[in-house]
Every structure is written in C-alpha cells, then in structure tokens.
Write a protein that holds these residues in place. Structure first.
Motif, mmCIF file in Angstrom:
data_model
loop_
_atom_site.group_PDB
_atom_site.id
_atom_site.type_symbol
_atom_site.label_atom_id
_atom_site.label_comp_id
_atom_site.label_asym_id
_atom_site.label_seq_id
_atom_site.Cartn_x
_atom_site.Cartn_y
_atom_site.Cartn_z
ATOM 1 N N ALA A 49 0.827 -1.219 0.000
ATOM 2 C CA ALA A 49 0.000 0.000 0.000
ATOM 3 C C ALA A 49 0.860 1.267 0.000
ATOM 4 O O ALA A 49 0.345 2.363 -0.205
ATOM 5 C CB ALA A 49 -0.921 -0.001 1.216
ATOM 6 N N GLY A 50 2.160 1.125 0.281
ATOM 7 C CA GLY A 50 3.029 2.294 0.342
ATOM 8 C C GLY A 50 2.952 3.011 1.679
ATOM 9 O O GLY A 50 3.400 4.144 1.815
ATOM 10 N N LEU A 51 2.389 2.352 2.688
ATOM 11 C CA LEU A 51 2.290 2.959 4.023
ATOM 12 C C LEU A 51 3.546 2.707 4.845
ATOM 13 O O LEU A 51 3.793 3.387 5.827
ATOM 14 C CB LEU A 51 1.072 2.398 4.768
ATOM 15 C CG LEU A 51 -0.270 2.683 4.094
ATOM 16 C CD1 LEU A 51 -1.378 1.868 4.733
ATOM 17 C CD2 LEU A 51 -0.584 4.165 4.150
ATOM 18 N N LEU A 52 4.321 1.702 4.431
ATOM 19 C CA LEU A 52 5.626 1.441 5.043
ATOM 20 C C LEU A 52 6.644 1.338 3.912
ATOM 21 O O LEU A 52 6.296 0.958 2.793
ATOM 22 C CB LEU A 52 5.619 0.091 5.778
ATOM 23 C CG LEU A 52 4.883 -0.061 7.101
ATOM 24 C CD1 LEU A 52 4.951 -1.531 7.536
ATOM 25 C CD2 LEU A 52 5.486 0.840 8.164
ATOM 26 N N LEU A 53 7.893 1.660 4.219
ATOM 27 C CA LEU A 53 8.969 1.454 3.262
ATOM 28 C C LEU A 53 9.805 0.269 3.727
ATOM 29 O O LEU A 53 9.995 0.087 4.937
ATOM 30 C CB LEU A 53 9.860 2.696 3.188
ATOM 31 C CG LEU A 53 9.243 3.902 2.482
ATOM 32 C CD1 LEU A 53 10.145 5.121 2.637
ATOM 33 C CD2 LEU A 53 9.009 3.605 1.007
ATOM 34 N N VAL A 61 4.405 -1.436 -7.645
ATOM 35 C CA VAL A 61 2.988 -1.702 -7.907
ATOM 36 C C VAL A 61 2.619 -0.995 -9.211
ATOM 37 O O VAL A 61 2.889 0.207 -9.358
ATOM 38 C CB VAL A 61 2.105 -1.196 -6.747
ATOM 39 C CG1 VAL A 61 0.635 -1.478 -7.033
ATOM 40 C CG2 VAL A 61 2.517 -1.856 -5.430
ATOM 41 N N LEU A 62 2.040 -1.727 -10.140
ATOM 42 C CA LEU A 62 1.708 -1.187 -11.463
ATOM 43 C C LEU A 62 2.899 -0.429 -12.066
ATOM 44 O O LEU A 62 2.752 0.644 -12.642
ATOM 45 C CB LEU A 62 0.474 -0.272 -11.377
ATOM 46 C CG LEU A 62 -0.779 -0.895 -10.758
ATOM 47 C CD1 LEU A 62 -1.843 0.169 -10.512
ATOM 48 C CD2 LEU A 62 -1.344 -2.004 -11.635
ATOM 49 N N GLY A 63 4.082 -0.983 -11.827
ATOM 50 C CA GLY A 63 5.297 -0.420 -12.430
ATOM 51 C C GLY A 63 5.887 0.784 -11.720
ATOM 52 O O GLY A 63 6.861 1.362 -12.208
ATOM 53 N N SER A 64 5.335 1.188 -10.570
ATOM 54 C CA SER A 64 5.880 2.351 -9.845
ATOM 55 C C SER A 64 6.063 2.030 -8.368
ATOM 56 O O SER A 64 5.462 1.094 -7.863
ATOM 57 C CB SER A 64 4.915 3.544 -9.880
ATOM 58 O OG SER A 64 4.445 3.781 -11.141
ATOM 59 N N PRO A 65 6.836 2.862 -7.656
ATOM 60 C CA PRO A 65 6.829 2.733 -6.199
ATOM 61 C C PRO A 65 5.417 3.058 -5.697
ATOM 62 O O PRO A 65 4.806 4.016 -6.191
ATOM 63 C CB PRO A 65 7.825 3.811 -5.745
ATOM 64 C CG PRO A 65 8.560 4.238 -6.975
ATOM 65 C CD PRO A 65 7.681 3.960 -8.139
ATOM 66 N N PRO A 66 4.881 2.273 -4.750
ATOM 67 C CA PRO A 66 3.472 2.444 -4.371
ATOM 68 C C PRO A 66 3.117 3.843 -3.862
ATOM 69 O O PRO A 66 1.995 4.286 -4.022
ATOM 70 C CB PRO A 66 3.247 1.402 -3.275
ATOM 71 C CG PRO A 66 4.572 0.798 -2.978
ATOM 72 C CD PRO A 66 5.495 1.142 -4.079
ATOM 73 N N ARG A 67 4.074 4.571 -3.299
ATOM 74 C CA ARG A 67 3.762 5.916 -2.793
ATOM 75 C C ARG A 67 3.317 6.878 -3.878
ATOM 76 O O ARG A 67 2.674 7.875 -3.615
ATOM 77 C CB ARG A 67 4.972 6.504 -2.076
ATOM 78 C CG ARG A 67 5.192 5.789 -0.785
ATOM 79 C CD ARG A 67 6.074 6.539 0.146
ATOM 80 N NE ARG A 67 5.937 5.930 1.449
ATOM 81 C CZ ARG A 67 6.302 6.485 2.591
ATOM 82 N NH1 ARG A 67 6.835 7.670 2.591
ATOM 83 N NH2 ARG A 67 6.120 5.854 3.704
ATOM 84 N N ARG A 68 3.708 6.573 -5.131
ATOM 85 C CA ARG A 68 3.306 7.445 -6.238
ATOM 86 C C ARG A 68 1.896 7.151 -6.708
ATOM 87 O O ARG A 68 1.393 7.788 -7.612
ATOM 88 C CB ARG A 68 4.237 7.214 -7.438
ATOM 89 C CG ARG A 68 5.649 7.529 -7.147
ATOM 90 C CD ARG A 68 6.183 8.528 -8.181
ATOM 91 N NE ARG A 68 7.614 8.652 -7.993
ATOM 92 C CZ ARG A 68 8.497 8.027 -8.769
ATOM 93 N NH1 ARG A 68 8.096 7.304 -9.787
ATOM 94 N NH2 ARG A 68 9.775 8.154 -8.531
ATOM 95 N N LEU A 69 1.283 6.110 -6.144
ATOM 96 C CA LEU A 69 0.005 5.644 -6.690
ATOM 97 C C LEU A 69 -1.188 6.046 -5.836
ATOM 98 O O LEU A 69 -2.203 5.374 -5.837
ATOM 99 C CB LEU A 69 0.022 4.116 -6.823
ATOM 100 C CG LEU A 69 0.978 3.565 -7.853
ATOM 101 C CD1 LEU A 69 1.033 2.058 -7.766
ATOM 102 C CD2 LEU A 69 0.553 3.987 -9.250
ATOM 103 N N ARG A 70 -1.077 7.109 -5.104
ATOM 104 C CA ARG A 70 -2.163 7.557 -4.222
ATOM 105 C C ARG A 70 -3.512 7.521 -4.935
ATOM 106 O O ARG A 70 -3.649 8.018 -6.034
ATOM 107 C CB ARG A 70 -1.896 8.982 -3.746
ATOM 108 C CG ARG A 70 -0.960 8.991 -2.574
ATOM 109 C CD ARG A 70 -1.005 10.326 -1.864
ATOM 110 N NE ARG A 70 -0.632 10.165 -0.479
ATOM 111 C CZ ARG A 70 -1.508 9.894 0.490
ATOM 112 N NH1 ARG A 70 -2.771 9.799 0.225
ATOM 113 N NH2 ARG A 70 -1.108 9.735 1.726
ATOM 114 N N GLY A 71 -4.472 6.864 -4.288
ATOM 115 C CA GLY A 71 -5.810 6.829 -4.871
ATOM 116 C C GLY A 71 -6.010 5.693 -5.861
ATOM 117 O O GLY A 71 -7.124 5.419 -6.273
#
Ligand code: ADP
Ligand code: MG
Length: 233
Positions: A49-53, A61-71
């Motif tokens: 979910a990008g809530l922890l590193l 996730v979907l080809g990116s770091p999850p933090r970039r995928l907000r929403g």
C-alpha cells in the motif's frame, strides 16, 4: 504484472517482520496471504500500500513505487477506521471527499448486498461495521485491492455474500490481495495462495496447481502449520 517484491525485508526493532520476500502477482488474480498471527501479513500489505517502506529490497505496484500511486490502491486496514458517528450516508460523503475513484452507485449496491442497516457505526455489530468498511473500500474503482483480514468476525452466511461481491468487482480485472489467518470456507476464492511463516514466504502456488496434485488450500495449510495453528483454521 501488478505487484512485484524483490528481496524485501522489514524489521521493527529486533523483530524481523519480513525476510527477503520475493513475490510477483499478476493482474486479475485473487491472492490469499495466509499465515498465523505475527507471520508478517499486515506488514506485507502495508508495504504494498506504500504505508511502510522496506529496509531493503524493492516494492513495485503497477510499475511504480506504491507511494506514487495515491488513490489507485484501495486498502482495508486491519483495525477499524470509521468514526463512531458515521452511518452509510456519512461514509459516502467522507469517502467521496477523500478518494476520487470512489463510486457512489457501487457503494450503495454493496451496502444493500451486504445487508448493512442505515445506522451509525456506534449502533452496529462488529460484523456490520466490518461490512460497512468493506463496502467503503470496494466501492473504489481501482486496479489493486488490499484487504487485511476482511473475513474475521463475519459469519459464514455473510461470507458467501461478501465473496460474491468480491467476484463481481474482480470481473473488472483488478488484483485482490487478501490476508487471513482463518481459511475455513475460503477454498474456492483463491487463484493464488502465499503462505507466510515468521516473515518468510514458504509457499507460493496457484490454487489450481495444488488441486491438480490432489491437495486443497486448507490441506496444504494444515500440513505446514499443523502444530502451531491448527486451532485457528
Ligand atoms: P500478522 O499480520 O501476520 O499478524 P504483522 O505483520 O502484524 O503480522 O506483524 C509481524 C511481526 O512484526 C510481529 O512480530 C509484530 O509484533 C511485529 N510488528 C508489526 N508491526 C510492528 C510495529 N509497528 N512495531 C513493532 N513491531 C511490529
Ligand atoms: Mg495482521
């Protein structure tokens, strides 16, 4: 590929919550992250979910770091998140304000399908609160759903309805990642199962392949966790 973890480790103080986890999850899969309490399931979901590193390794996730995928990732946390004064109407407004991909019609469809009464959280049962939270999360039209213990506290009759709500959404080609330590009645849900034990992936198989070997998910789980966890299943 929708989720990829490479050599991921995460420690909290002296606890190694995840150790060198490699995982590749494909689009459209319903994935069960299964293991006893403390095996690292919630940590794994929070990393996706990008809530922890991670301390080391990579999460994509979907080809990116999850933090970039907000929403673009819908996440149901393990602990309740709705304030006690909110009923379904307030939840609709709250979620709509926070998440651009929240779909109102889909939310009300789920509220009806899951039999959630129009009352505030404080006057709902534990199972009804969990269903309301699940409806709020599943009403987001996204490609990745992370559901941390969505079936706990929900009786088996409601589970059937919940599973059919999931499958309805699954047809939209999303990836569903569910964690649970209680695998009874979930046999037909999974496309893939990942067993976690003390932070390590000890099995990662397509459920179909297990069945082709004459095993059930439950049977495989009992084989691996027979001593420590047989009572939880
Ligand atoms: P599960 O969801 O499978 O029960 P968790 O991922 O919650 O497992 O926890 C894995 C291990 O990491 C446990 O030993 C837990 O106590 C520890 N842990 C998880 N989160 C934290 C935290 N924020 N601080 C300290 N320890 C943690
Ligand atoms: Mg957990």
């Amino acid at each position: 590929m929708s989720v990829r973890l490479k050599g991921v480790s995460k420690t909290f103080g002296r606890v190694e919550a995840l150790r060198d986890v490699d995982l590749r999850l494909e689009k459209g899969e319903v994935v069960g992250i299964l293991g006893p309490n403390g095996s690292g399931k919630s940590t794994l979901l929070k990393l996706i979910a990008g809530l922890l590193l991670p301390d080391s390794g990579e999460v994509e996730v979907l080809g990116s770091p999850p933090r970039r995928l907000r929403g673009r990732i819908a996440y149901l946390p393990e602990v309740p998140f709705l304030p006690s004064w909110m009923g379904p109407r307030e939840v609709e407004r709250f979620m709509k304000g926070l998440f651009p991909r929240f779909r109102r019609e889909r939310f009300w469809e789920l509220v009806t399908a899951l039999g959630i009464p129009p009352r505030p959280v404080r006057s709902l049962s534990k199972g009804q609160i969990q269903r309301l939270e699940l409806a709020a999360v599943l009403a987001q039209e996204v490609e990745i759903y992370l559901l941390d213990e969505p079936l706990g506290g929900i009786d088996i009759v409601s589970r059937e309805r919940i599973l059919s709500s999931l499958i309805q959404a699954w047809r939209r080609e999303a990836t569903f990642i569910l964690s649970t330590h209680a695998i009874a009645e979930t046999e037909t849900l999974w496309d893939r199962v990942v067993f976690l034990k003390e932070g390590r992936v000890i099995l990662d198989r397509m459920a179909e392949d297990l069945r082709a070997e004459g095993k059930s998910v439950r049977g495989a789980y009992l084989e691996v966790f027979r001593r420590e966890d047989a009572l939880l299943v």
